[in-house]
Design a protein around this motif. Sequence first.
Motif, PDB file in Angstrom:
ATOM      1  N   VAL A  63       0.822  -1.202   0.000  1.00  0.00           N
ATOM      2  CA  VAL A  63       0.000   0.000   0.000  1.00  0.00           C
ATOM      3  C   VAL A  63       0.861   1.259   0.000  1.00  0.00           C
ATOM      4  CG1 VAL A  63      -1.710   1.316   1.314  1.00  0.00           C
ATOM      5  CG2 VAL A  63      -1.947  -1.146   1.080  1.00  0.00           C
ATOM      6  N   ASP A  64       1.918   1.286   0.788  1.00  0.00           N
ATOM      7  CA  ASP A  64       2.764   2.480   0.853  1.00  0.00           C
ATOM      8  C   ASP A  64       3.413   2.781  -0.493  1.00  0.00           C
ATOM      9  OD1 ASP A  64       2.183   2.859   3.527  1.00  0.00           O
ATOM     10  OD2 ASP A  64       3.901   1.681   4.201  1.00  0.00           O
ATOM     11  N   VAL A  65       3.870   1.748  -1.181  1.00  0.00           N
ATOM     12  CA  VAL A  65       4.501   1.944  -2.488  1.00  0.00           C
ATOM     13  C   VAL A  65       3.478   2.440  -3.498  1.00  0.00           C
ATOM     14  CG1 VAL A  65       5.683   0.757  -4.376  1.00  0.00           C
ATOM     15  CG2 VAL A  65       6.247   0.205  -2.018  1.00  0.00           C
ATOM     16  N   GLU A  66       2.285   1.843  -3.496  1.00  0.00           N
ATOM     17  CA  GLU A  66       1.243   2.269  -4.423  1.00  0.00           C
ATOM     18  C   GLU A  66       0.818   3.706  -4.153  1.00  0.00           C
ATOM     19  OE1 GLU A  66      -1.839  -0.644  -4.189  1.00  0.00           O
ATOM     20  OE2 GLU A  66      -0.486  -2.251  -4.792  1.00  0.00           O
ATOM     21  N   ARG A  67       0.768   4.094  -2.883  1.00  0.00           N
ATOM     22  CA  ARG A  67       0.406   5.466  -2.535  1.00  0.00           C
ATOM     23  C   ARG A  67       1.463   6.448  -3.053  1.00  0.00           C
ATOM     24  NH1 ARG A  67      -0.210   5.187   2.988  1.00  0.00           N
ATOM     25  NH2 ARG A  67      -2.255   4.313   2.627  1.00  0.00           N
ATOM     26  N   LEU A  68       2.728   6.069  -2.950  1.00  0.00           N
ATOM     27  CA  LEU A  68       3.801   6.922  -3.452  1.00  0.00           C
ATOM     28  C   LEU A  68       3.703   7.098  -4.967  1.00  0.00           C
ATOM     29  CD1 LEU A  68       6.406   8.521  -2.865  1.00  0.00           C
ATOM     30  CD2 LEU A  68       7.650   6.386  -3.221  1.00  0.00           C
ATOM     31  N   GLY A  72       3.098  10.538  -7.052  1.00  0.00           N
ATOM     32  CA  GLY A  72       4.001  10.922  -8.140  1.00  0.00           C
ATOM     33  C   GLY A  72       3.248  11.214  -9.418  1.00  0.00           C
ATOM     34  N   ARG A  73       2.199  10.456  -9.697  1.00  0.00           N
ATOM     35  CA  ARG A  73       1.404  10.704 -10.902  1.00  0.00           C
ATOM     36  C   ARG A  73       0.672  12.032 -10.804  1.00  0.00           C
ATOM     37  NH1 ARG A  73      -2.522   6.721 -14.225  1.00  0.00           N
ATOM     38  NH2 ARG A  73      -3.255   8.313 -15.646  1.00  0.00           N
ATOM     39  N   LEU A  74       0.200  12.371  -9.620  1.00  0.00           N
ATOM     40  CA  LEU A  74      -0.464  13.673  -9.452  1.00  0.00           C
ATOM     41  C   LEU A  74       0.546  14.814  -9.546  1.00  0.00           C
ATOM     42  CD1 LEU A  74      -2.871  12.828  -6.498  1.00  0.00           C
ATOM     43  CD2 LEU A  74      -3.472  13.127  -8.910  1.00  0.00           C
ATOM     44  N   LEU A  75       1.744  14.581  -9.084  1.00  0.00           N
ATOM     45  CA  LEU A  75       2.769  15.624  -9.087  1.00  0.00           C
ATOM     46  C   LEU A  75       3.324  15.856 -10.479  1.00  0.00           C
ATOM     47  CD1 LEU A  75       4.401  17.464  -7.177  1.00  0.00           C
ATOM     48  CD2 LEU A  75       6.046  15.610  -6.962  1.00  0.00           C
ATOM     49  N   LEU A  76       3.521  14.802 -11.234  1.00  0.00           N
ATOM     50  CA  LEU A  76       4.103  14.898 -12.574  1.00  0.00           C
ATOM     51  C   LEU A  76       3.055  14.527 -13.611  1.00  0.00           C
ATOM     52  CD1 LEU A  76       7.431  13.020 -11.863  1.00  0.00           C
ATOM     53  CD2 LEU A  76       7.117  15.481 -12.005  1.00  0.00           C
ATOM     54  N   SER A  77       2.778  15.440 -14.522  1.00  0.00           N
ATOM     55  CA  SER A  77       1.833  15.108 -15.583  1.00  0.00           C
ATOM     56  C   SER A  77       2.525  14.219 -16.608  1.00  0.00           C
ATOM     57  CB  SER A  77       1.308  16.379 -16.245  1.00  0.00           C
ATOM     58  OG  SER A  77       2.347  16.993 -16.985  1.00  0.00           O
ATOM     59  N   HIS A  78       1.732  13.504 -17.409  1.00  0.00           N
ATOM     60  CA  HIS A  78       2.299  12.610 -18.420  1.00  0.00           C
ATOM     61  C   HIS A  78       2.879  13.389 -19.591  1.00  0.00           C
ATOM     62  CE1 HIS A  78       1.051   8.829 -16.681  1.00  0.00           C
ATOM     63  NE2 HIS A  78      -0.113   9.372 -16.399  1.00  0.00           N
ATOM     64  N   ILE A  79       2.408  14.597 -19.808  1.00  0.00           N
ATOM     65  CA  ILE A  79       2.824  15.372 -20.980  1.00  0.00           C
ATOM     66  C   ILE A  79       4.081  16.182 -20.713  1.00  0.00           C
ATOM     67  CG2 ILE A  79       2.105  17.154 -22.614  1.00  0.00           C
ATOM     68  CD1 ILE A  79      -0.798  16.261 -22.004  1.00  0.00           C
ATOM     69  N   GLN A  80       4.076  16.927 -19.642  1.00  0.00           N
ATOM     70  CA  GLN A  80       5.209  17.814 -19.392  1.00  0.00           C
ATOM     71  C   GLN A  80       5.336  18.113 -17.910  1.00  0.00           C
ATOM     72  OE1 GLN A  80       4.772  21.631 -21.237  1.00  0.00           O
ATOM     73  NE2 GLN A  80       6.848  22.256 -20.805  1.00  0.00           N
ATOM     74  N   SER A  81       6.564  18.252 -17.453  1.00  0.00           N
ATOM     75  CA  SER A  81       6.833  18.649 -16.081  1.00  0.00           C
ATOM     76  C   SER A  81       8.063  19.536 -16.072  1.00  0.00           C
ATOM     77  CB  SER A  81       7.072  17.430 -15.198  1.00  0.00           C
ATOM     78  OG  SER A  81       7.424  17.859 -13.899  1.00  0.00           O
ATOM     79  N   GLN A  82       7.961  20.657 -15.412  1.00  0.00           N
ATOM     80  CA  GLN A  82       9.073  21.594 -15.329  1.00  0.00           C
ATOM     81  C   GLN A  82       9.921  21.377 -14.069  1.00  0.00           C
ATOM     82  OE1 GLN A  82       9.896  23.451 -17.761  1.00  0.00           O
ATOM     83  NE2 GLN A  82       8.037  23.296 -18.997  1.00  0.00           N
ATOM     84  N   LEU A  83       9.534  20.405 -13.265  1.00  0.00           N
ATOM     85  CA  LEU A  83      10.288  20.149 -12.041  1.00  0.00           C
ATOM     86  C   LEU A  83      11.556  19.358 -12.347  1.00  0.00           C
ATOM     87  CD1 LEU A  83       7.435  19.095  -9.611  1.00  0.00           C
ATOM     88  CD2 LEU A  83       8.672  21.245  -9.609  1.00  0.00           C
ATOM     89  N   SER A  84      12.612  19.713 -11.650  1.00  0.00           N
ATOM     90  CA  SER A  84      13.852  18.948 -11.801  1.00  0.00           C
ATOM     91  C   SER A  84      13.737  17.626 -11.031  1.00  0.00           C
ATOM     92  CB  SER A  84      15.037  19.751 -11.270  1.00  0.00           C
ATOM     93  OG  SER A  84      14.950  19.856  -9.863  1.00  0.00           O
TER      94      SER A  84
END
Length: 96
Positions: A63-68, A72-84
């Motif tokens: 569960v902890d791994v799946e939650r992470l 991560g999917r909410l934080l990084l979009s599939h199209i583009q991310s400007q975060l390093s």
Amino acid sequence: MFDDLFDLKPTSTSPVIDELQLYLSTEPEPVADALSWWYEKCKTYPRLYRMALNYLSIPATSVDVERLFSCGRLLLSHIQSQLSTTSTWALLCLGS
């Protein structure tokens, strides 16, 4: 420091092997709670008790791994991310 190294005689039996042999020579017994059984036997099998406690304490789910991954999917979009990479890692570790 190592002057007496060759004077040391190897022991004929190791306490760990003796403990394992003692455990393996006992008859199996049915138990409802393995952790409680090992806690009762901690004086008899101190090293095996510690190993069993570590092994039996592993969570049975991911569960902890799946939650992470979901965060991560909410934080990084599939199209583009400007975060390093460093920023992404820091945000996931902090849970922000």
